[in-house]
Write a protein that holds these residues in place. Structure first.
Motif, short mmCIF file in Angstrom:
data_model
loop_
_atom_site.label_atom_id
_atom_site.label_comp_id
_atom_site.label_asym_id
_atom_site.label_seq_id
_atom_site.Cartn_x
_atom_site.Cartn_y
_atom_site.Cartn_z
N SER A 18 0.82 -1.21 0.00
CA SER A 18 0.00 0.00 0.00
C SER A 18 0.86 1.26 0.00
CB SER A 18 -0.92 0.01 1.23
OG SER A 18 -1.67 1.19 1.29
N THR A 22 1.08 4.10 -2.88
CA THR A 22 0.86 5.52 -2.59
C THR A 22 2.03 6.35 -3.08
OG1 THR A 22 -0.49 5.02 -0.64
CG2 THR A 22 0.51 7.21 -0.74
N ALA A 87 -10.66 9.57 -3.11
CA ALA A 87 -9.59 10.27 -2.38
C ALA A 87 -8.27 10.12 -3.13
CB ALA A 87 -9.48 9.72 -0.96
N ASP A 88 -8.24 10.65 -4.35
CA ASP A 88 -7.06 10.46 -5.19
C ASP A 88 -6.41 11.78 -5.64
OD1 ASP A 88 -8.99 11.38 -6.94
OD2 ASP A 88 -9.05 9.57 -8.18
N LYS A 115 -14.77 14.49 9.08
CA LYS A 115 -14.16 13.22 8.70
C LYS A 115 -13.91 13.06 7.19
CE LYS A 115 -16.18 10.69 12.61
NZ LYS A 115 -17.07 9.55 13.01
N ASP A 116 -14.68 13.76 6.37
CA ASP A 116 -14.61 13.53 4.93
C ASP A 116 -13.65 14.46 4.19
OD1 ASP A 116 -16.44 11.51 5.16
OD2 ASP A 116 -18.17 12.77 4.70
N ARG A 257 -10.27 15.46 -0.32
CA ARG A 257 -11.01 14.35 0.31
C ARG A 257 -10.10 13.67 1.32
NH1 ARG A 257 -13.99 11.07 2.25
NH2 ARG A 257 -15.47 9.70 1.21
N SER A 258 -10.63 13.38 2.50
CA SER A 258 -9.84 12.66 3.50
C SER A 258 -9.47 11.29 2.94
CB SER A 258 -10.62 12.50 4.80
OG SER A 258 -11.82 11.78 4.58
N GLY A 259 -8.28 10.84 3.28
CA GLY A 259 -7.77 9.60 2.72
C GLY A 259 -6.87 9.81 1.53
N THR A 260 -6.80 11.06 1.03
CA THR A 260 -5.88 11.39 -0.05
C THR A 260 -4.45 11.15 0.43
OG1 THR A 260 -7.38 13.08 -0.92
CG2 THR A 260 -5.08 13.21 -1.60
#
Length: 325
Positions: A18, A22, A87-88, A115-116, A257-260
């Motif tokens: 992962s 990334t 989230a890219d 959160k988002d 976006r969160s998680g980016t």
């Protein structure tokens, strides 16, 4: 014991893969067009700041950045668009104060503002400008206040959205003066300005300085900042006119976006700060009374917390609660 070691080894392999993916994504990013979501109508400070940044960063990165104005719902339509996106890093949000204000006004949103989304940078801000229709029988701030009092709440003020910084800022302004006006919300600074120029509303806090302020159809009475605008040096601040410590501003930030992946967030932060150091970008923004900032990610997160506290107080005003029903 063997099974436990096997599970741990498998988990480590997934994590390593992962991280490697990334890192690879960040190295090739961007390799496709980027959507720049702007929550207000073309022509306002948010739109100008977003497009100016987008153009400068696209040139630096040799990338394609496509602005999209998603208006309505107190910017919640734009926010929901970003929250639904992957989230890219290919959907970027130019957010304003309405992002945090709407979260307090509308508890049942389709997304979670905490959160988002992830803050990237506070790009810029601008002092609001108190302007009135030239159809009003006033030429000074003092005459304006007296006229508003004589109207017994029937005078109108425009904003670039219910719950926007211009709306809440004006409500705080009226609260300090001890007078009442009727709120008329619009979907952005530009359409509000159009109706003010046409004499359909009486006053507003404009979100930036532009050529329309020179129109004979309106009068500029004051700057809602701590100092005078270089573009309007003869216009006093509200503080000079007696409203001690009063300020009202618009801010323009960038979120993802969160998680980016963090490397993509870092690339955007660096891209924004580099763009805002360009003389041509600074000149364009400052000509409109917009102050370039370019904060770190952490500084923007702290700024949002402070703004949230300020608007929580503003939303508790009886006049604001009534105007939002």
């Amino acid at each position: 014991m063997f099974n436990r070691k096997l599970v741990l080894a498998a988990g480590l392999a997934v994590l390593t893969t992962s991280v490697a993916m990334t890192s690879a994504q960040a190295q090739t990013y961007p390799d496709q067009p980027i959507k720049l979501i702007i929550p207000l109508a073309p022509g306002g400070g948010t739109d100008v700041t977003g497009r100016t940044l987008g153009d400068a960063i696209a040139a630096d990165w040799k990338a394609t950045i496509v602005p999209e104005n998603k208006t309505g719902g107190g910017t919640t339509i734009a926010s929901a668009t970003v929250a639904r996106a992957p989230a890219d890093g290919y959907t970027v949000y130019v957010n304003t104060a309405s992002f945090i204000i709407s979260a307090r006004m509308m508890p049942n949103l389709s997304y979670d503002p905490q959160k988002d989304f992830v803050p990237v940078s506070l790009a810029a801000s601008s002092d609001h400008v108190l302007i009135v229709s030239s159809k009003l029988p006033v030429k000074t701030f003092t005459e304006f206040v007296a006229w508003v009092k004589s109207r017994n709440g029937n005078a109108t003020f425009a904003s670039f959205g219910a719950g926007s910084s211009s709306h809440l800022g004006f409500e705080l302004f009226l609260h300090r003066l001890g007078v009442k006006m009727t709120h008329v919300p619009y979907k952005g600074n530009a359409p509000a300005m159009t109706d003010l120029l046409g004499g359909h509303v009486d006053a507003m806090f404009a979100d930036h300085v532009d050529e329309s302020l020179k129109s004979e159809n309106l009068r500029v009475l004051a700057i809602a900042g701590s100092k005078r605008s270089p573009e309007l040096p003869d216009v006093p601040t509200l503080q000079e006119l007696g409203l001690k410590d009063f300020t009202s501003r618009s801010f323009y930030g960038v979120m993802l976006r969160s998680g980016t992946p963090q490397p993509i967030i870092d690339k955007w932060n660096a891209g924004i700060r580099t763009a805002l150091q360009k003389p041509e970008v600074q000149s364009k923004l400052r000509l409109l009374g917009i102050d370039p900032i370019g904060s770190t990610q952490g500084e923007y997160a702290e700024y949002l917390k402070a703004e949230d506290a300020k608007y929580r107080e503003a939303l508790a005003l009886p006049s604001v609660e009534g105007s939002l029903k």
